[in-house]
Design an enzyme around this catalytic site. Structure first.
Site, PDB file in Angstrom:
ATOM      1  N   ASP A   1     -34.951 -11.905  42.332  1.00 32.51           N
ATOM      2  CA  ASP A   1     -35.385 -13.242  42.727  1.00 32.51           C
ATOM      3  C   ASP A   1     -36.413 -13.768  41.724  1.00 32.51           C
ATOM      4  OD1 ASP A   1     -37.590 -11.695  43.268  1.00 32.51           O
ATOM      5  OD2 ASP A   1     -37.402 -11.821  45.443  1.00 32.51           O
TER       6      ASP A   1
ATOM      7  N   ASP B   1     -40.253 -10.390  40.401  1.00 33.16           N
ATOM      8  CA  ASP B   1     -40.290  -9.121  41.114  1.00 33.16           C
ATOM      9  C   ASP B   1     -38.995  -8.316  41.001  1.00 33.16           C
ATOM     10  OD1 ASP B   1     -41.180  -7.207  43.213  1.00 33.16           O
ATOM     11  OD2 ASP B   1     -39.604  -8.198  44.360  1.00 33.16           O
TER      12      ASP B   1
ATOM     13  N   GLU C   1     -29.846  -4.149  43.774  1.00 28.08           N
ATOM     14  CA  GLU C   1     -30.942  -4.961  43.233  1.00 28.08           C
ATOM     15  C   GLU C   1     -31.936  -4.085  42.465  1.00 28.08           C
ATOM     16  OE1 GLU C   1     -33.817  -8.656  44.561  1.00 28.08           O
ATOM     17  OE2 GLU C   1     -33.233  -7.192  46.090  1.00 28.08           O
TER      18      GLU C   1
ATOM     19  N   TYR D   1     -43.525  -8.013  51.259  1.00 28.02           N
ATOM     20  CA  TYR D   1     -44.316  -6.863  50.789  1.00 28.02           C
ATOM     21  C   TYR D   1     -45.559  -6.689  51.657  1.00 28.02           C
ATOM     22  CZ  TYR D   1     -41.466  -6.242  46.604  1.00 28.02           C
ATOM     23  OH  TYR D   1     -40.433  -5.981  45.741  1.00 28.02           O
TER      24      TYR D   1
END
Length: 614
Positions: free
Chosen positions: A85, A82, A480, A234
């Site tokens: 990670d 994703d 990120e 999510y």
């Protein structure tokens, strides 16, 4: 079919260096959008899970997750990690594939002209191949691999993973309409992207799309009510109604089946399609995308029976676009002092690029209809929408108060402390011994030095509402990258690179000076004129028409032809590898005069670029 989004034929696979029918944004001092496009696609190779192919270009990555799903008796090897990670979250991954596909469909010529079409299709297929593994039964879909909690307590390379790889599914008893419908949208959109190049694969994708939509619509429910492990990461905050409309819209585009158009019309109110005036377009909330896509259906004609409802979708689409352009009276999207749209403190760039993508698409739609955007605070020309989208792309690439590129590896000043496990530690090929969870945090997460691996093409979360940015691995809201953030960039950068007057790049193999290379007086028209299958292999006959668009005769033309695997006629080889020159019977190309050369090979077209001429 009449509508252009699905009306492809093999003879119409064209790469033309002129797109005059589209609105024009000022391109003075343009960034190198082709290079940005190329790098953005490279990021998806860094996010691959599973067995990596021989042509993998991100060399610091290795095989990983080779037993995903095995504990549950299913093969879930593959797909994309994703973000920084190693969890494979189904909802954002599917949205990323939908947006990759939409960009490839909408701006196919521009992507092909940048020699990136093969890589774009590869990026889509890495996702869709995985989705087919996750959908082995009509009413079951494996929506996640890995556990966010255990994964986030561990800082290690994907190749060293020892955290639980639990797989989670939705089915008729534990429904997940949002993730199933989003995956249906991804498969339907991908089927359109692949249709001109691999019709059998396209049909297979469409079969899965139809089954997934039927599953999502029949057994309704939020996937985060069925899968506790995803709720913290999510959650489907907007519910699943938007995904049902989104999937039906894409299925209509892929099939031209009036059933799906009737579905979005009949359910426009009950599923919120014409009621929501939304404030973002994201992995969670698809309404703005639905509204723009259905406006495209309206503008392209053939849907007169539903025009009244489609116009309501259009009104909501335009409300969102006007909010981005600061042209509403009641609500506009916040902007930073430096000119960036600001939606959220957590990875704001993902929302910026989805909005910019929609603006670019809508700009072309308005231009096609010779129309303008009517906002409460004034009329907006199509070129202004594109110019605004360009301003957001330029901010990303370095035109901002920090003079920093938020696309890693682009230009020289970009963040080096990216919140990404694999990038922050030496490659397994450099340091073969495993790196444990705690060791990863102690030695690599907290180190002051920059990452040993540049994750080229990664779009980071970006600055805060005051344009402030901290190049700090622990500031994951800003540093990120995500697959959902990168996916809309493909279409956006392709559209800007294909803009008439764009001169922000130097041809890859040019030996001319920059001032000359930006004015190469050639137009290339690439056409597939025939195809056949022999011993199970598809072969294509390619014809490339080269035209002198300048005002003077040209001699000494040399072309670099990359990825050529078959015979070629109409050019003469030189002593230099992959370099060809004009044949003996054609030493001068007069102004306005075209000539052809032909080659035969399997797979994608070769990449042609100008080396030199006089």
């Amino acid at each position: 079919m009449a509508r252009s989004i699905v009306s492809f034929s093999i003879a119409a696979m064209l790469v033309v260096c002129s797109l005059a029918s589209k609105p024009t944004a000022a391109m003075a001092n343009a960034f190198d959008y082709r290079q940005a496009l190329e790098k953005s696609l490279l990021f998806f190779e860094a996010q691959r899970s599973g067995k990596l192919p021989p042509d993998q270009r991100v060399k610091w990555r290795g095989d990983s997750g080779l037993k995903d799903g095995f504990d549950q008796g299913v093969d879930l090897v593959g797909g994309y990690y994703d973000a920084g990670d190693h969890v494979k979250f189904g909802l954002p991954m599917a949205f990323a594939v939908t947006m990759l596909s939409w960009g490839t469909i909408e701006f196919e010529k521009e992507i092909a002209a940048a020699n990136q079409l093969e890589y774009a299709l590869d990026a889509i297929r890495w996702g869709t191949d995985y989705f087919m593994k996750a959908h082995k039964q009509p009413d079951t879909f494996w929506a996640q691999v890995g556990d966010g909690d255990s994964d986030h307590y561990c800082w290690t390379r994907a190749e060293d993973m020892a955290t639980p790889r639990t797989a989670y599914n939705v089915d008729s008893d534990r429904p997940g309409s949002d993730v199933a419908a989003e995956t249906a949208a991804a498969m339907a959109a991908a089927s359109i992207a692949f249709k001109p190049y691999n019709s059998s694969y396209s049909k297979l994708l469409l079969l899965h799309a139809k089954q997934l939509f039927a599953f999502a619509d029949t057994f309704r429910g939020r996937y985060d009510d069925s899968i506790d492990a995803v709720r913290k990461y999510y959650p489907s905050s907007s519910g699943y109604h938007d995904e049902l409309l989104w999937a039906a819209s894409w299925l209509f585009e892929a099939t031209d089946d009036q059933y799906y158009l009737k579905y979005v019309a009949d359910n426009a109110v009950s599923l919120g399609g014409t009621g929501w005036a939304v404030r973002e377009f994201s992995w969670d909330n698809k309404y703005a995308g639905v509204q723009v896509l259905l406006t495209k259906v309206l503008m392209e004609g053939g849907s007169e029976a539903y025009s009244s409802t489609l116009k309501q979708y259009q009104a909501k689409a335009e409300y969102f676009l006007c909010a981005c352009l600061q042209k509403n009276m009641d609500y506009n999207v916040e902007m930073t002092p430096g000119g960036l749209l600001y939606f959220d403190e957590w990875n704001n760039m993902q929302y910026v690029v989805t909005a910019s993508f929609l603006l670019a698409v809508y700009s072309d739609l308005l231009s096609m209809k010779h129309a303008k955007l009517e906002c409460p605070d004034g009329q907006v020309q199509p070129s202004e929408l594109l110019k605004f989208a360009q301003s957001q792309a330029d901010y990303i690439l370095g035109k901002n108060p920090k003079s920093m590129s938020y696309l890693v590896g682009y230009q020289w000043n970009y963040p080096t402390h990216v919140h990404h496990r694999g990038a922050s530690m030496p490659s397994i090929f450099v340091l073969p011994s495993p790196i444990g969870c705690i060791e990863g945090f102690d030695k690599w997460y907290h180190r002051q030095e920059g990452n040993p691996n540049a994750i080229v093409g990664a779009l980071l979360g970006g600055p805060d509402r005051q344009d402030q940015f901290y190049d700090d691995r622990s500031k994951y809201e800003q540093t990120e990258p995500t697959v959902v953030g990168n996916a809309p960039l493909i279409g956006l950068f392709a559209r800007l690179a294909g803009e008439p007057g764009y001169s922000g790049y130097l041809p890859r193999y040019s030996t001319a000076a920059p001032s000359e290379a930006t004015e190469v007086p050639f137009e290339f028209l690439h056409t597939i004129t025939n195809s056949w299958k022999e011993k199970g292999v598809n072969y294509y006959r390619h014809r490339v028409t080269v035209k002198n668009t300048g005002s003077k005769p040209i001699a000494g033309l040399k072309l670099h032809i990359e990825n050529l695997s078959g015979p070629l006629w109409g050019l003469s080889p030189t002593t230099e590898k992959n370099i060809y020159e004009l044949p003996p019977w054609l030493q001068v190309v007069k102004p306005g005069t075209p000539f052809d050369f032909v080659y035969i090979q399997e797979g994608p077209q070769a990449k042609v670029s100008v080396v030199s001429y006089h």
